[in-house]
Design an enzyme around this catalytic site. Structure first.
Site, PDB file in Angstrom:
ATOM      1  N   PRO A  29      33.618  45.117  -3.609  1.00  0.00           N
ATOM      2  CA  PRO A  29      34.343  43.864  -4.069  1.00  0.00           C
ATOM      3  C   PRO A  29      35.810  43.697  -3.681  1.00  0.00           C
ATOM      4  O   PRO A  29      36.468  44.468  -3.908  1.00  0.00           O
ATOM      5  CB  PRO A  29      33.752  43.962  -5.686  1.00  0.00           C
ATOM      6  CG  PRO A  29      32.820  44.890  -5.616  1.00  0.00           C
ATOM      7  CD  PRO A  29      33.114  45.852  -4.553  1.00  0.00           C
ATOM      8  N   GLU A 104      30.110  41.575  -8.407  1.00  0.00           N
ATOM      9  CA  GLU A 104      31.043  42.348  -9.414  1.00  0.00           C
ATOM     10  C   GLU A 104      31.241  41.603 -10.758  1.00  0.00           C
ATOM     11  O   GLU A 104      32.309  40.610 -10.869  1.00  0.00           O
ATOM     12  CB  GLU A 104      32.486  42.549  -8.674  1.00  0.00           C
ATOM     13  CG  GLU A 104      33.255  43.462  -9.552  1.00  0.00           C
ATOM     14  CD  GLU A 104      34.943  43.468  -8.833  1.00  0.00           C
ATOM     15  OE1 GLU A 104      35.529  44.694  -8.709  1.00  0.00           O
ATOM     16  OE2 GLU A 104      35.367  42.604  -8.345  1.00  0.00           O
ATOM     17  N   TYR A 180      41.203  46.098 -16.255  1.00  0.00           N
ATOM     18  CA  TYR A 180      40.048  44.919 -17.099  1.00  0.00           C
ATOM     19  C   TYR A 180      39.675  45.573 -18.302  1.00  0.00           C
ATOM     20  O   TYR A 180      39.476  46.762 -18.602  1.00  0.00           O
ATOM     21  CB  TYR A 180      39.260  44.402 -16.021  1.00  0.00           C
ATOM     22  CG  TYR A 180      39.825  43.852 -14.787  1.00  0.00           C
ATOM     23  CD1 TYR A 180      40.616  42.759 -15.099  1.00  0.00           C
ATOM     24  CD2 TYR A 180      39.610  44.077 -13.514  1.00  0.00           C
ATOM     25  CE1 TYR A 180      41.577  42.114 -14.091  1.00  0.00           C
ATOM     26  CE2 TYR A 180      40.184  43.587 -12.521  1.00  0.00           C
ATOM     27  CZ  TYR A 180      41.257  42.618 -12.726  1.00  0.00           C
ATOM     28  OH  TYR A 180      41.760  41.885 -11.916  1.00  0.00           O
ATOM     29  N   ALA A 324      37.549  46.941   2.229  1.00  0.00           N
ATOM     30  CA  ALA A 324      37.923  45.774   1.788  1.00  0.00           C
ATOM     31  C   ALA A 324      38.986  45.023   3.008  1.00  0.00           C
ATOM     32  O   ALA A 324      38.367  44.285   3.823  1.00  0.00           O
ATOM     33  CB  ALA A 324      38.773  45.535   0.644  1.00  0.00           C
ATOM     34  N   CYS A 348      43.201  46.763  10.796  1.00  0.00           N
ATOM     35  CA  CYS A 348      43.973  46.157   9.756  1.00  0.00           C
ATOM     36  C   CYS A 348      45.347  47.017  10.009  1.00  0.00           C
ATOM     37  O   CYS A 348      45.058  48.079  10.077  1.00  0.00           O
ATOM     38  CB  CYS A 348      43.195  46.416   8.286  1.00  0.00           C
ATOM     39  SG  CYS A 348      44.379  46.629   7.034  1.00  0.00           S
ATOM     40  N   CYS A 351      49.417  45.191   6.046  1.00  0.00           N
ATOM     41  CA  CYS A 351      50.435  44.241   5.641  1.00  0.00           C
ATOM     42  C   CYS A 351      50.267  43.447   4.341  1.00  0.00           C
ATOM     43  O   CYS A 351      51.425  43.172   3.701  1.00  0.00           O
ATOM     44  CB  CYS A 351      50.742  43.202   6.836  1.00  0.00           C
ATOM     45  SG  CYS A 351      49.457  41.915   7.117  1.00  0.00           S
ATOM     46  N   CYS A 354      46.683  39.646   3.200  1.00  0.00           N
ATOM     47  CA  CYS A 354      45.236  39.008   2.415  1.00  0.00           C
ATOM     48  C   CYS A 354      45.534  38.846   0.989  1.00  0.00           C
ATOM     49  O   CYS A 354      45.136  38.200   0.220  1.00  0.00           O
ATOM     50  CB  CYS A 354      44.264  40.009   3.005  1.00  0.00           C
ATOM     51  SG  CYS A 354      44.633  41.667   2.904  1.00  0.00           S
ATOM     52  N   SER A 401      52.142  35.496  18.912  1.00  0.00           N
ATOM     53  CA  SER A 401      51.304  34.084  18.935  1.00  0.00           C
ATOM     54  C   SER A 401      51.053  33.750  20.699  1.00  0.00           C
ATOM     55  O   SER A 401      49.892  33.378  20.815  1.00  0.00           O
ATOM     56  CB  SER A 401      52.532  33.085  18.685  1.00  0.00           C
ATOM     57  OG  SER A 401      53.329  32.866  19.409  1.00  0.00           O
ATOM     58  N   ASP A 644      56.356  31.200  16.289  1.00  0.00           N
ATOM     59  CA  ASP A 644      57.557  31.050  15.692  1.00  0.00           C
ATOM     60  C   ASP A 644      58.552  30.040  16.322  1.00  0.00           C
ATOM     61  O   ASP A 644      59.440  29.523  15.751  1.00  0.00           O
ATOM     62  CB  ASP A 644      58.378  32.394  15.821  1.00  0.00           C
ATOM     63  CG  ASP A 644      57.650  33.482  14.646  1.00  0.00           C
ATOM     64  OD1 ASP A 644      57.621  33.016  13.446  1.00  0.00           O
ATOM     65  OD2 ASP A 644      57.293  34.816  15.189  1.00  0.00           O
TER      66      ASP A 644
HETATM   67  P1  ADP Z   1      56.011  34.815  18.210  1.00  0.00           P
HETATM   68  O1  ADP Z   1      56.137  35.624  16.947  1.00  0.00           O
HETATM   69  O2  ADP Z   1      55.970  33.344  18.017  1.00  0.00           O
HETATM   70  O3  ADP Z   1      54.916  35.425  19.054  1.00  0.00           O
HETATM   71  P2  ADP Z   1      58.017  36.438  19.288  1.00  0.00           P
HETATM   72  O4  ADP Z   1      59.804  36.394  18.952  1.00  0.00           O
HETATM   73  O5  ADP Z   1      57.511  37.568  18.840  1.00  0.00           O
HETATM   74  O6  ADP Z   1      57.487  34.956  18.788  1.00  0.00           O
HETATM   75  O7  ADP Z   1      57.859  36.568  21.006  1.00  0.00           O
HETATM   76  C1  ADP Z   1      58.370  35.559  21.864  1.00  0.00           C
HETATM   77  C2  ADP Z   1      58.348  36.087  22.989  1.00  0.00           C
HETATM   78  O8  ADP Z   1      58.870  35.155  23.972  1.00  0.00           O
HETATM   79  C3  ADP Z   1      59.450  37.259  23.180  1.00  0.00           C
HETATM   80  O9  ADP Z   1      58.752  38.474  23.698  1.00  0.00           O
HETATM   81  C4  ADP Z   1      60.445  36.967  24.124  1.00  0.00           C
HETATM   82  O10 ADP Z   1      60.957  37.847  25.015  1.00  0.00           O
HETATM   83  C5  ADP Z   1      59.493  35.693  25.058  1.00  0.00           C
HETATM   84  N1  ADP Z   1      60.438  34.904  25.626  1.00  0.00           N
HETATM   85  C6  ADP Z   1      61.379  33.980  25.280  1.00  0.00           C
HETATM   86  N2  ADP Z   1      61.834  33.109  26.216  1.00  0.00           N
HETATM   87  C7  ADP Z   1      61.217  33.376  27.267  1.00  0.00           C
HETATM   88  C8  ADP Z   1      60.968  32.689  28.681  1.00  0.00           C
HETATM   89  N3  ADP Z   1      61.973  31.607  29.121  1.00  0.00           N
HETATM   90  N4  ADP Z   1      60.294  33.313  29.424  1.00  0.00           N
HETATM   91  C9  ADP Z   1      59.091  34.140  29.192  1.00  0.00           C
HETATM   92  N5  ADP Z   1      59.390  34.837  27.901  1.00  0.00           N
HETATM   93  C10 ADP Z   1      60.160  34.407  26.856  1.00  0.00           C
HETATM   94 FE1  SF4 Z   2      44.868  44.201   6.912  1.00  0.00          FE
HETATM   95 FE2  SF4 Z   2      45.190  42.298   5.171  1.00  0.00          FE
HETATM   96 FE3  SF4 Z   2      47.046  42.589   6.832  1.00  0.00          FE
HETATM   97 FE4  SF4 Z   2      44.619  41.623   7.656  1.00  0.00          FE
HETATM   98  S1  SF4 Z   2      46.058  40.677   6.146  1.00  0.00           S
HETATM   99  S2  SF4 Z   2      45.868  43.068   8.669  1.00  0.00           S
HETATM  100  S3  SF4 Z   2      43.284  42.661   6.219  1.00  0.00           S
HETATM  101  S4  SF4 Z   2      46.367  43.973   5.122  1.00  0.00           S
END
Ligand code: ADP
Ligand code: SF4
Length: 684
Positions: A29, A104, A180, A324, A348, A351, A354, A401, A644
């Site tokens: 759970p 649960e 609980y 979990a 996992c 962090c 969740c 990202s 970001d």
């Molecule tokens: P996010 O969390 O959004 O992924 P990060 O800061 O972790 O952002 O990653 C951004 C990445 O982009 C970094 O590794 C940085 O070196 C790279 N970066 C920034 N500007 C350029 C660019 N002009 N060309 C290629 N890579 C770049």
């Molecule tokens: Fe693990 Fe939770 Fe972080 Fe996901 S959010 S990676 S399940 S600790």
């Protein structure tokens, strides 16, 4: 690929009372933040884990009566027959994949202060539960249960179990853990009763026996009964007749339930972040259970390594591997092991984003698995993405990202190029995973790079800083800019709004530390970001032998980490490393030798010796490259800003934004869009 024979034991069936689970993967759970009000979201979330091979899938806390109302924290209910239908969706989704469904059953007692139902909270002896802890703070104090209340409690469990069977559940829990109500009866600090339910350990355990009997009777033995019990505090308490009160309690209960689910006492230690606790950390507390009972035992420990799982079973610690967080990060974890694809496990990172979602009162969010909680709402699958395009995409930036965007676009069938200016992929995670305790955060990058490197339609270009001309010349159908954010030296006023810049030498941000800047001590760390970075940087500098003073506008160190269960242990770390803690202060001035602080409410000034000032406050996103591409006559027709660079946030936000952008890149997009604008047009 076939299963590695070393892991065969994980796929052996096991009897749990009258039921049999097909394997040893047991989603214990855990809170989902979904409640009965979002039954489709909940069913799809739990059902996905059944699809991914978990043998047992359980609900989170499911209240048996309106005298146990945890609001504003999300919880499920089986208060009356009208609640049955919502649960049926979940049990159907779980059974569709041959898994067992557990419920649960839960009464929070003094922990659940009934903010909505306004019932007086129940307790054995009128003692409040952790009344100064943020999550439990309330002006309501519990009342003392009389003998009729105890009879009622047993009846509520019996009635809820009948409803649970009708809803299709196979395993019914009695929950005597985590503060609980039945747990409150177990602890002498909370239970001062002089009747049959207080005093000796046997008397304090009586309520649990009665609840197990009632739940078993309710389904006439057709369903299994599990006991979830916390052992940490009891194991530290001496007993006259056993090795500890925990041993005595388990001995009294050894034949009562069909399954023991054993855990720690508070969320901060039960679901401790990887920053402070390794995989399998519960073992020293729960390793004795199987020496006393013959019933199967399940426990957790953020298990993601099949070797560790096998070790737990072979060494006689556990029979079933509870999961979990690992089941949230990778619903397909069991199937991947079964198919010999251990390299594909999305592990996992510990962090606890969740858990913060539950504290926030929203459906579960996960750093590693951006599809968690979105299975029904957006129709996202954690493993399967429809192959719908053979377009060419260029992703600029190889942080969380950018890599998530690339992976999802590649799964869609696109030909994907990722350009990263640095020699290594990973972006912010490269630095952050080197901070004390955050090593496992590198899994965000390891998983994605591992997958991308296996794909024939992906090219990864390191040391490739792209300018506008490079991008237009490349001529991809879709360009996604994921170039991250930067920390600023902006200070913060007593009104908690960022403003003003510090003047003076040796003023730094975490980016300077990431770039290898040598910091001179003593250091003043000014943190108004309030998540992990300020505390982690302070710890890193202190570990380097520098004298560190930590200043924050908040009332505690790394204040938001109360949401991720980190804060108690951050305070422990500060104490251990002699880091000075100055709460409710702002930095007023810095001259390279002294930092002047101002108390936020009195304005009173104090000074501290500081050769360096580290500001951990605000990050700014945006991208000059993106802006130039928008303006360029020959710029790409399909252009996105994500992660970001679009909106600075936690790694979870960067991964989520990247995933969403990749799902939404469409072959026919004709004008550039920022992710936020795109999102608002597409919200369900
Ligand atoms: P996010 O969390 O959004 O992924 P990060 O800061 O972790 O952002 O990653 C951004 C990445 O982009 C970094 O590794 C940085 O070196 C790279 N970066 C920034 N500007 C350029 C660019 N002009 N060309 C290629 N890579 C770049
Ligand atoms: Fe693990 Fe939770 Fe972080 Fe996901 S959010 S990676 S399940 S600790």
């Amino acid at each position: 690929m076939p299963t590695n024979p070393r892991y065969d034991i994980l796929f052996q069936p096991l009897k749990i009372g009258p039921k049999t689970t097909k394997n040893r993967f047991f989603q214990v759970p855990h809170a989902s933040g979904m409640t009965n009000a979002a039954p489709n979201i909940r069913a799809a979330f739990r059902g996905m884990k059944a699809e991914g091979g978990w043998g047992v899938i359980c609900t989170g806390a499911c209240s048996v009566d309106d005298s146990s109302d945890d609001s504003p924290f999300p919880f499920a209910t089986l208060w009356d027959n009208a609640d049955i239908r919502a649960h049926r969706l979940t049990t159907d989704a779980v059974h569709a994949h041959g898994a067992l469904a557990g419920v649960e059953l839960w009464h929070g007692g003094a922990v659940a202060v009934n903010r909505t139902s306004r019932m007086a909270p129940l307790s054995p002896s009128g003692v409040p539960w952790m009344a100064t802890h943020v999550g439990f703070m309330s002006s309501a104090r519990p009342r003392v249960m009389d003998s009729q209340d105890i009879k009622n409690l047993i009846q509520w469990h019996r009635d809820a179990a009948i409803r649970a069977e009708e809803a299709g559940f196979d395993i019914h829990y009695v929950y005597a853990g985590m503060g609980y109500l039945p747990y409150q009866f177990l602890l002498s600090d909370y239970n001062h009763r002089t009747d049959d339910y207080g005093g000796s350990v046997a008397n304090r355990t009586r309520l649990i026996v009665d609840l197990i009997d009632a739940v078993r009777e309710a389904t006439h033995g057709r369903n299994a009964v599990a006991l979830r019990i916390s052992m940490q505090e009891l194991r530290g308490r001496p007993s006259d007749i056993a090795l500890s009160e925990a041993h005595e309690v388990i001995d009294l209960l050894k034949d009562a339930p069909d399954l023991f689910d054993v855990k720690m006492d508070t969320s901060a230690y039960d679901c401790s972040p990887s920053r402070f606790t390794a995989e399998g950390s519960h073992e020293p507390v729960i390793n004795f259970i199987k020496t006393i009972t013959d019933k199967p035992v399940v426990g957790v420990g953020r298990f993601t390594s099949p070797d560790t799982m096998v070790g737990q079973i072979k060494r006689g610690v556990l029979d079933l591997i509870g999961g979990a967080r690992p089941s949230i990060a990778d619903p397909y974890l069991p199937l991947k092991i079964q198919q010999g694809r251990e390299d594909d496990i999305r592990e996992c990172i510990g962090c606890n984003i969740c858990i913060s979602s539950w504290h926030d009162g929203v459906p579960v969010r996960c750093t590693q698995n951006p599809t968690a909680g979105e299975e029904w709402r957006r129709g996202w699958h954690p493993e399967i993405v429809t192959r719908d395009s053979a377009d060419q995409a260029l992703v600029i930036g190889g942080g969380p990202s950018g890599l998530e965007t690339a992976l999802t676009l590649a799964r869609r069938g696109m030909t994907v190029a990722v350009a990263e200016s640095k020699s290594d992929f990973g972006g912010r995670v490269l630095f952050e995973s080197r901070l004390p305790g955050l090593g496992q955060w590198a899994r965000v990058i390891d998983y994605r790079l591992g997958q991308l490197r296996k794909m024939a339609n992906v090219s990864l270009y390191a040391e490739s800083e792209l300018k506008t001309g490079d991008v237009t010349e490349f001529g991809a159908d879709h360009v996604i800019v994921a170039t991250g954010a930067t920390w600023t030296q902006t200070l913060c006023g007593a009104n908690e709004l960022p403003g003003g810049f510090a003047q003076g030498p040796r003023i730094y941000t975490p980016d300077d530390l990431a770039h290898g800047e040598k910091i001179e001590g003593p250091v003043a760390v000014f943190d108004y970001d309030a998540y992990y970075m300020g505390g982690a940087v302070a710890e890193a500098l202190a570990r380097d032998g520098l004298e560190v003073q930590y200043i924050t506008t908040a009332g505690a160190a790394s204040a938001w980490t109360i949401m991720t269960n980190e804060q108690p242990q951050i305070h422990e770390t500060f104490a251990k490393h002699g880091i000075g803690l100055h709460t409710l202060h702002v930095v007023d001035a810095f001259d390279g030798e002294t930092v002047t602080l101002a108390q936020m409410y009195s304005g009173q000034k104090t000074t501290l010796a500081a050769r360096s000032l580290m500001v951990v406050g605000m990050r700014v996103g945006g991208s000059a490259l993106f802006d130039c591409l928008v303006a360029a006559e020959d710029g790409p027709k399909s252009l996105f800003l994500t992660g970001d660079a679009n909106a600075p946030g936690a790694i979870a936000h960067a991964v989520y934004q990247g995933h969403k952008t990749a799902r939404e890149v469409a072959a026919q997009v004709t004008k550039p869009r920022r992710d936020a604008a795109f999102a608002s047009e597409n919200m369900e």
